[in-house]
Design a protein around this motif. Structure first.
Motif, PDB file in Angstrom:
ATOM      1  N   VAL A 126       0.365   4.311   1.284  1.00 27.84           N
ATOM      2  CA  VAL A 126       0.161   5.006   2.252  1.00 27.84           C
ATOM      3  C   VAL A 126       1.263   4.291   3.320  1.00 27.84           C
ATOM      4  O   VAL A 126       1.788   5.115   4.239  1.00 27.84           O
ATOM      5  CB  VAL A 126      -1.402   5.013   3.141  1.00 27.84           C
ATOM      6  CG1 VAL A 126      -1.649   3.599   3.546  1.00 27.84           C
ATOM      7  CG2 VAL A 126      -1.222   5.822   4.090  1.00 27.84           C
ATOM      8  N   ARG A 127       1.351   3.135   3.291  1.00 33.04           N
ATOM      9  CA  ARG A 127       2.304   2.462   4.083  1.00 33.04           C
ATOM     10  C   ARG A 127       3.886   2.687   3.664  1.00 33.04           C
ATOM     11  O   ARG A 127       4.658   2.925   4.481  1.00 33.04           O
ATOM     12  CB  ARG A 127       2.048   0.847   3.927  1.00 33.04           C
ATOM     13  CG  ARG A 127       0.733   0.329   4.504  1.00 33.04           C
ATOM     14  CD  ARG A 127       0.644   0.250   5.993  1.00 33.04           C
ATOM     15  NE  ARG A 127       1.472  -0.737   6.573  1.00 33.04           N
ATOM     16  CZ  ARG A 127       2.035  -1.023   7.791  1.00 33.04           C
ATOM     17  NH1 ARG A 127       2.090   0.228   8.404  1.00 33.04           N
ATOM     18  NH2 ARG A 127       2.639  -1.953   8.223  1.00 33.04           N
ATOM     19  N   GLY A 144      -5.685   8.818  13.516  1.00 33.13           N
ATOM     20  CA  GLY A 144      -5.652   8.498  12.066  1.00 33.13           C
ATOM     21  C   GLY A 144      -4.005   8.226  11.675  1.00 33.13           C
ATOM     22  O   GLY A 144      -3.734   7.772  10.516  1.00 33.13           O
ATOM     23  N   GLY A 145      -3.135   8.157  12.321  1.00 30.21           N
ATOM     24  CA  GLY A 145      -1.700   7.938  12.080  1.00 30.21           C
ATOM     25  C   GLY A 145      -1.366   6.492  11.726  1.00 30.21           C
ATOM     26  O   GLY A 145      -1.895   5.646  12.639  1.00 30.21           O
ATOM     27  N   GLU A 146      -0.722   6.370  10.640  1.00 28.24           N
ATOM     28  CA  GLU A 146      -0.691   4.980  10.287  1.00 28.24           C
ATOM     29  C   GLU A 146       0.812   4.117  10.863  1.00 28.24           C
ATOM     30  O   GLU A 146       1.727   5.047  10.946  1.00 28.24           O
ATOM     31  CB  GLU A 146      -0.531   4.976   8.574  1.00 28.24           C
ATOM     32  CG  GLU A 146      -1.750   5.266   7.785  1.00 28.24           C
ATOM     33  CD  GLU A 146      -2.750   4.037   8.060  1.00 28.24           C
ATOM     34  OE1 GLU A 146      -2.268   3.103   8.164  1.00 28.24           O
ATOM     35  OE2 GLU A 146      -3.800   4.386   7.710  1.00 28.24           O
ATOM     36  N   GLU A 147       0.657   3.085  11.195  1.00 26.97           N
ATOM     37  CA  GLU A 147       1.880   2.488  11.876  1.00 26.97           C
ATOM     38  C   GLU A 147       2.860   2.502  10.827  1.00 26.97           C
ATOM     39  O   GLU A 147       2.934   2.151   9.625  1.00 26.97           O
ATOM     40  CB  GLU A 147       1.220   1.022  12.369  1.00 26.97           C
ATOM     41  CG  GLU A 147       2.574   0.186  12.898  1.00 26.97           C
ATOM     42  CD  GLU A 147       2.001  -1.351  13.141  1.00 26.97           C
ATOM     43  OE1 GLU A 147       0.964  -1.411  13.662  1.00 26.97           O
ATOM     44  OE2 GLU A 147       2.687  -2.112  12.723  1.00 26.97           O
ATOM     45  N   THR A 148       3.937   2.788  11.451  1.00 29.62           N
ATOM     46  CA  THR A 148       5.309   2.541  10.755  1.00 29.62           C
ATOM     47  C   THR A 148       5.507   1.059  10.326  1.00 29.62           C
ATOM     48  O   THR A 148       5.299   0.204  10.872  1.00 29.62           O
ATOM     49  CB  THR A 148       6.432   3.185  11.372  1.00 29.62           C
ATOM     50  OG1 THR A 148       6.316   4.552  11.787  1.00 29.62           O
ATOM     51  CG2 THR A 148       7.723   3.019  10.541  1.00 29.62           C
ATOM     52  N   TRP A 183       0.881  -1.242  -0.061  1.00 26.95           N
ATOM     53  CA  TRP A 183      -0.190   0.170   0.142  1.00 26.95           C
ATOM     54  C   TRP A 183       0.839   1.407   0.036  1.00 26.95           C
ATOM     55  O   TRP A 183       1.759   1.400   0.620  1.00 26.95           O
ATOM     56  CB  TRP A 183      -0.904  -0.234   1.142  1.00 26.95           C
ATOM     57  CG  TRP A 183      -1.806  -1.229   1.191  1.00 26.95           C
ATOM     58  CD1 TRP A 183      -1.618  -2.109   2.262  1.00 26.95           C
ATOM     59  CD2 TRP A 183      -2.736  -1.509   0.597  1.00 26.95           C
ATOM     60  NE1 TRP A 183      -2.525  -3.076   2.017  1.00 26.95           N
ATOM     61  CE2 TRP A 183      -3.343  -2.824   0.915  1.00 26.95           C
ATOM     62  CE3 TRP A 183      -3.634  -0.920  -0.412  1.00 26.95           C
ATOM     63  CZ2 TRP A 183      -4.585  -3.343   0.302  1.00 26.95           C
ATOM     64  CZ3 TRP A 183      -4.737  -1.380  -1.185  1.00 26.95           C
ATOM     65  CH2 TRP A 183      -5.516  -2.803  -0.579  1.00 26.95           C
ATOM     66  N   GLN A 200       2.184   1.971  16.479  1.00 24.40           N
ATOM     67  CA  GLN A 200       0.902   1.028  16.099  1.00 24.40           C
ATOM     68  C   GLN A 200       0.020   2.370  15.577  1.00 24.40           C
ATOM     69  O   GLN A 200       0.502   3.418  15.441  1.00 24.40           O
ATOM     70  CB  GLN A 200       0.122   0.869  17.332  1.00 24.40           C
ATOM     71  CG  GLN A 200       0.543  -0.483  18.000  1.00 24.40           C
ATOM     72  CD  GLN A 200      -0.150  -0.882  19.318  1.00 24.40           C
ATOM     73  OE1 GLN A 200      -0.177  -0.027  20.075  1.00 24.40           O
ATOM     74  NE2 GLN A 200      -0.505  -2.080  19.466  1.00 24.40           N
ATOM     75  N   GLY A 201      -0.968   1.693  14.523  1.00 24.50           N
ATOM     76  CA  GLY A 201      -2.006   2.913  14.305  1.00 24.50           C
ATOM     77  C   GLY A 201      -2.491   3.696  15.349  1.00 24.50           C
ATOM     78  O   GLY A 201      -2.647   3.184  16.418  1.00 24.50           O
ATOM     79  N   ARG A 230       5.531   5.704  14.278  1.00 25.55           N
ATOM     80  CA  ARG A 230       4.603   5.205  15.100  1.00 25.55           C
ATOM     81  C   ARG A 230       4.470   3.517  15.446  1.00 25.55           C
ATOM     82  O   ARG A 230       4.473   2.890  14.312  1.00 25.55           O
ATOM     83  CB  ARG A 230       3.174   5.710  14.301  1.00 25.55           C
ATOM     84  CG  ARG A 230       3.157   7.068  14.172  1.00 25.55           C
ATOM     85  CD  ARG A 230       1.832   7.536  13.498  1.00 25.55           C
ATOM     86  NE  ARG A 230       1.525   8.890  13.211  1.00 25.55           N
ATOM     87  CZ  ARG A 230       1.290   9.869  14.164  1.00 25.55           C
ATOM     88  NH1 ARG A 230       0.818   9.289  15.500  1.00 25.55           N
ATOM     89  NH2 ARG A 230       1.088  11.120  14.070  1.00 25.55           N
ATOM     90  N   SER A 235       5.132   5.862   5.287  1.00 25.42           N
ATOM     91  CA  SER A 235       5.426   5.867   6.635  1.00 25.42           C
ATOM     92  C   SER A 235       6.803   5.854   6.645  1.00 25.42           C
ATOM     93  O   SER A 235       7.489   6.120   7.807  1.00 25.42           O
ATOM     94  CB  SER A 235       4.926   4.664   7.537  1.00 25.42           C
ATOM     95  OG  SER A 235       5.411   3.480   6.908  1.00 25.42           O
TER      96      SER A 235
END
Length: 216
Positions: free
Chosen positions: A177-178, A207-211, A175, A202-203, A200, A181
């Motif tokens: 968006v991934r 709304g911050g996405e996990e690294t 993805w 975790q999510g 991050r 990160s």
């Protein structure tokens, strides 16, 4: 020896696992924790006045799953020099070693602000599996409370768009968006080139996405 004459063996239960904190600094970055233990402290400055390449500052913060700052995190980085050569005998590329560049650093986040900082240079591209050229990147590992094993990730650079689009590791992340990160954003402050890289674990509720982390 008969079974009856064998010594009795005691079977002990497995020792419970432990995380890397909250006292990780005392053993790995004692100077920050106020202890003068080592003659030579590993630090966050990887360069000397003679180091070749573009000087940069990498900084960021680490957030847990609730969106709170992790202020006791320990961060290590490992990278190639400006020519794309690691300071390690395992790197067999026909590129020049820079004796004035250590290529490895360690620091804890600031206990008050949660910000970690490294003074380094922008690395060159290195060859990956099958000789495929990788985009310039820095390898990052984190240790902190609640983490049983160090978390491995990568930092890429926002101004290396073309190289990033061809990087085999980034393209292996499904993805977009991934993938984002892992991209540090470039800015300038007081004449310094700054790359901001927040992590991050975790999510988060905001709304911050996990690294993305790697199984190394």
């Amino acid at each position: 020896m008969t079974l009856q004459s064998q010594p009795n063996f005691v079977h002990y239960p497995e020792t419970a696992s432990q995380t890397g904190g909250p006292y990780v600094h005392i053993g790995l970055a004692p100077k920050q924790a106020g202890f003068e233990i080592f003659d030579n402290n590993f630090g966050s400055v990887l360069v000397t006045p003679d180091t070749r390449g573009e000087r940069i500052q990498v900084e960021g913060r680490v957030f847990d799953g609730s969106g709170s700052l992790v202020r006791d995190v320990l961060v290590e980085i490992w990278q190639a020099n400006a020519e794309g050569k690691y300071a390690h005998p395992g790197d067999l590329q026909d590129k020049a070693i820079d004796p004035s560049f250590r290529g490895w650093g360690r620091t804890g986040a600031d206990f008050e602000t949660g910000v970690y900082t490294f003074e380094t240079i922008k690395p060159g591209s290195v060859a990956g599996r099958g000789g495929a050229l990788q985009a310039p990147h820095i390898c990052v590992i984190l240790f902190a409370r609640g983490i049983n094993l160090g978390l491995h990730t990568r930092l890429y650079f926002s101004d290396e768009t073309d190289a990033n689009s061809r990087d085999p590791v980034l393209n292996g992340i499904e993805w977009e968006v991934r993938r984002k990160s892992l991209v540090a954003q470039r800015s300038e402050r007081n004449g310094k080139v700054i790359y901001n890289f927040d992590v991050r674990l975790q999510g988060t509720p905001d709304g911050g996405e996990e690294t993305v982390f790697f199984d190394v």
